[in-house]
Design a protein around this motif. Structure first.
Motif, mmCIF file in Angstrom:
data_model
loop_
_atom_site.group_PDB
_atom_site.id
_atom_site.type_symbol
_atom_site.label_atom_id
_atom_site.label_comp_id
_atom_site.label_asym_id
_atom_site.label_seq_id
_atom_site.Cartn_x
_atom_site.Cartn_y
_atom_site.Cartn_z
ATOM 1 N N MET A 1 0.820 -1.217 0.000
ATOM 2 C CA MET A 1 0.000 0.000 0.000
ATOM 3 C C MET A 1 0.856 1.272 0.000
ATOM 4 O O MET A 1 0.504 2.279 -0.607
ATOM 5 N N PHE A 2 1.994 1.209 0.709
ATOM 6 C CA PHE A 2 2.741 2.452 0.951
ATOM 7 C C PHE A 2 4.093 2.542 0.248
ATOM 8 O O PHE A 2 4.605 3.642 0.073
ATOM 9 N N CYS A 3 4.697 1.414 -0.129
ATOM 10 C CA CYS A 3 6.076 1.471 -0.635
ATOM 11 C C CYS A 3 6.138 1.301 -2.142
ATOM 12 O O CYS A 3 5.519 0.387 -2.703
ATOM 13 N N ILE A 4 6.893 2.159 -2.793
ATOM 14 C CA ILE A 4 7.109 2.045 -4.228
ATOM 15 C C ILE A 4 8.334 1.158 -4.455
ATOM 16 O O ILE A 4 9.425 1.473 -3.967
ATOM 17 N N PRO A 5 8.155 0.032 -5.173
ATOM 18 C CA PRO A 5 9.275 -0.885 -5.421
ATOM 19 C C PRO A 5 10.443 -0.155 -6.079
ATOM 20 O O PRO A 5 10.246 0.710 -6.935
ATOM 21 N N GLY A 6 11.643 -0.517 -5.656
ATOM 22 C CA GLY A 6 12.838 0.068 -6.245
ATOM 23 C C GLY A 6 13.120 1.493 -5.798
ATOM 24 O O GLY A 6 14.097 2.101 -6.229
ATOM 25 N N LYS A 7 12.251 2.061 -4.960
ATOM 26 C CA LYS A 7 12.419 3.456 -4.551
ATOM 27 C C LYS A 7 12.333 3.613 -3.041
ATOM 28 O O LYS A 7 13.227 4.191 -2.430
ATOM 29 N N ASP A 8 11.272 3.089 -2.440
ATOM 30 C CA ASP A 8 11.052 3.292 -1.009
ATOM 31 C C ASP A 8 11.731 2.206 -0.177
ATOM 32 O O ASP A 8 12.139 1.166 -0.685
ATOM 33 N N SER A 9 11.791 2.493 1.149
ATOM 34 C CA SER A 9 12.402 1.532 2.072
ATOM 35 C C SER A 9 11.534 1.389 3.313
ATOM 36 O O SER A 9 10.662 2.223 3.585
ATOM 37 N N ILE A 10 11.759 0.297 4.033
ATOM 38 C CA ILE A 10 11.204 0.171 5.383
ATOM 39 C C ILE A 10 12.370 0.142 6.365
ATOM 40 O O ILE A 10 13.488 -0.192 5.982
ATOM 41 N N LEU A 11 12.085 0.516 7.611
ATOM 42 C CA LEU A 11 13.109 0.457 8.654
ATOM 43 C C LEU A 11 12.655 -0.543 9.712
ATOM 44 O O LEU A 11 11.493 -0.534 10.125
ATOM 45 N N ILE A 12 13.555 -1.429 10.104
ATOM 46 C CA ILE A 12 13.239 -2.378 11.179
ATOM 47 C C ILE A 12 14.355 -2.390 12.219
ATOM 48 O O ILE A 12 15.495 -2.042 11.928
ATOM 49 N N GLU A 13 13.988 -2.780 13.442
ATOM 50 C CA GLU A 13 14.984 -3.048 14.466
ATOM 51 C C GLU A 13 15.591 -4.418 14.155
ATOM 52 O O GLU A 13 14.937 -5.254 13.524
ATOM 53 N N ARG A 14 16.795 -4.663 14.591
ATOM 54 C CA ARG A 14 17.381 -6.001 14.492
ATOM 55 C C ARG A 14 18.008 -6.348 15.822
ATOM 56 O O ARG A 14 18.698 -5.514 16.379
ATOM 57 N N PRO A 15 17.850 -7.559 16.334
ATOM 58 C CA PRO A 15 17.038 -8.624 15.757
ATOM 59 C C PRO A 15 15.543 -8.443 16.031
ATOM 60 O O PRO A 15 15.148 -7.894 17.044
ATOM 61 N N THR A 16 14.738 -8.944 15.065
ATOM 62 C CA THR A 16 13.284 -8.970 15.249
ATOM 63 C C THR A 16 12.689 -10.063 14.371
ATOM 64 O O THR A 16 13.407 -10.858 13.758
ATOM 65 N N TYR A 17 11.371 -10.077 14.316
ATOM 66 C CA TYR A 17 10.594 -11.016 13.508
ATOM 67 C C TYR A 17 11.042 -10.933 12.042
ATOM 68 O O TYR A 17 11.259 -9.831 11.523
ATOM 69 N N GLY A 18 11.152 -12.096 11.392
ATOM 70 C CA GLY A 18 11.776 -12.131 10.080
ATOM 71 C C GLY A 18 10.938 -11.722 8.878
ATOM 72 O O GLY A 18 11.478 -11.398 7.825
ATOM 73 N N THR A 19 9.609 -11.676 9.035
ATOM 74 C CA THR A 19 8.804 -11.520 7.816
ATOM 75 C C THR A 19 8.777 -10.092 7.264
ATOM 76 O O THR A 19 8.519 -9.898 6.086
ATOM 77 N N TYR A 20 9.052 -9.080 8.139
ATOM 78 C CA TYR A 20 9.019 -7.708 7.611
ATOM 79 C C TYR A 20 9.990 -7.588 6.430
ATOM 80 O O TYR A 20 9.653 -7.048 5.376
#
Ligand SMILES: *Cc1c(COP(=O)(O)O)cnc(C)c1O
Length: 346
Positions: free
Chosen positions: A86-105
């Motif tokens: 819904m929110f991320c444009i492939p090849g352009k946008d990113s997500i930020l996650i903490e590590r370590p965390t759940y793997g599916t993000y």
């Protein structure tokens, strides 16, 4: 407010209009969806309710989640996938996650061609708020995923820290509260949504509510986000069997509370037992229905337990978690069998 964050093709999407969503009056004869005529009007011969209304009304009653703010996914997994699409444009946008965390993000980001920015937890496995704020400022991720209690560490992050990150983040902040029922005095990020519609919360009926096989994830969000999710999701994403299983699980809320209480008690007792074992170097305090431990040789212990027909989760491949094993709190009998195996491990 949310519209400027959406993918342009999701913003402009003309949704599929399912047969059942085009009328609201009571109906006796359903000849609109090419289903089988055998089995009546509410059997498995019929398509499921795309809105999962009966289940969501029950959720409103039992979980105090307003109907206008909820949507059901085929597990939280589908919700994570959908949020990224819904929110991320492939090849352009990113997500930020903490590590370590759940793997599916990160897996779902990668299946959509979306970059993943990792921010390490602090050595005490808390959120590194400064590093996150700095990275958000510099990289402008479209979604920040935060898991609390975190899988696999079992740690809860203070709501004040989550609020500060969500306010600084001009994109979506998605808080995954899959294990919230097992945490003491948990403060949910649902309370942030009213003043910050960029906050969304993920819940699931897979853990405390005991219906992992039914695949029922809950998106709690501002009604604007909910409407976009409803428009963009597959129309019949949750089967009628699953909706019914979730409804039944919510009807037994008292039993769920009792099971959660028992699980937490067993977690405390089992954590003390683990701490007494000579080869256990660290027991990470957990607010979830699992315990993470650090041992001398995780692979050897994992293989030994497999040979005893007991499966645990080796988390050693995660950064900062070398030689760690995650153990789900099972039934009294299962924990007894595990204890016997651990007592015999040299
Ligand atoms: C288990 C788990 C879920 C639940 O996923 P479902 O697809 O709803 O079964 C969500 N998030 C985390 C962090 C989990 O560990």
């Amino acid at each position: 407010m949310i519209e400027r964050l959406l993918n342009p093709w999701i913003r402009d999407l003309i949704p599929y209009s399912s047969a059942r969503s085009e009328f609201s009056a009571p109906a006796d004869i359903l000849l609109d969806a090419n289903e089988s005529w055998e089995g009546g009007n509410s059997g498995i011969n019929r398509y499921p309710d795309p809105l999962a209304l009966k289940l969501r009304k029950k959720m409103e009653e039992v979980l105090s989640l307003p109907l206008s703010m909820t949507a059901i996914g085929n597990g939280s997994d589908e919700i994570i996938d959908m949020l990224i699409r819904m929110f991320c444009i492939p090849g352009k946008d990113s997500i930020l996650i903490e590590r370590p965390t759940y793997g599916t993000y990160s897996v779902f980001a990668h299946t959509s061609g979306v970059d993943v920015i990792n921010v390490m937890l602090t050595p005490s496995l808390d959120l590194d708020a400064d590093a996150m704020l700095e990275t958000i400022e510099r990289k402008k991720p479209k979604i920040v995923f935060i898991c609390t209690p975190n899988n696999p560490t079992g740690r809860v992050y203070p709501l004040s820290v989550i609020r500060a990150i969500a306010e600084a983040n001009s994109g979506i902040t998605a808080i995954d509260e899959a294990y919230c029922d097992f945490a003491d005095g948990f403060e949910s990020a649902v309370s942030l949504i009213n003043s910050n519609p960029r906050v969304v919360v993920l819940r699931t009926l897979s853990k405390a509510y005991g219906v992992a096989g039914a695949r029922l994830g809950i998106l709690v969000s501002d009604p604007d986000v909910q409407r976009v999710f409803m428009k963009a999701k597959p129309p019949y994403n949750v089967s009628s069997l699953s909706q019914e299983a979730g409804y039944k699980a919510l009807c037994e809320a008292e039993k769920v509370r009792e099971r959660v209480r028992e699980t937490k008690e067993r977690r405390t007792a089992f954590s003390s037992y683990l701490a007494s074992l000579p080869f256990v170097e660290e027991v990470f305090p957990s607010q979830a229905n699992f315990v993470l431990i650090r041992v001398q040789n995780a692979k050897a212990l994992y293989d030994y337990l497999v040979s005893r027909s007991i499966i645990v989760r080796n988390r050693s491949s995660e950064p900062m978690l070398d030689n760690t094993i995650r153990i789900t709190i099972g039934s009294e009998e299962e924990m007894q069998a595990l204890k016997e195996a651990l007592d015999e491990w040299k």
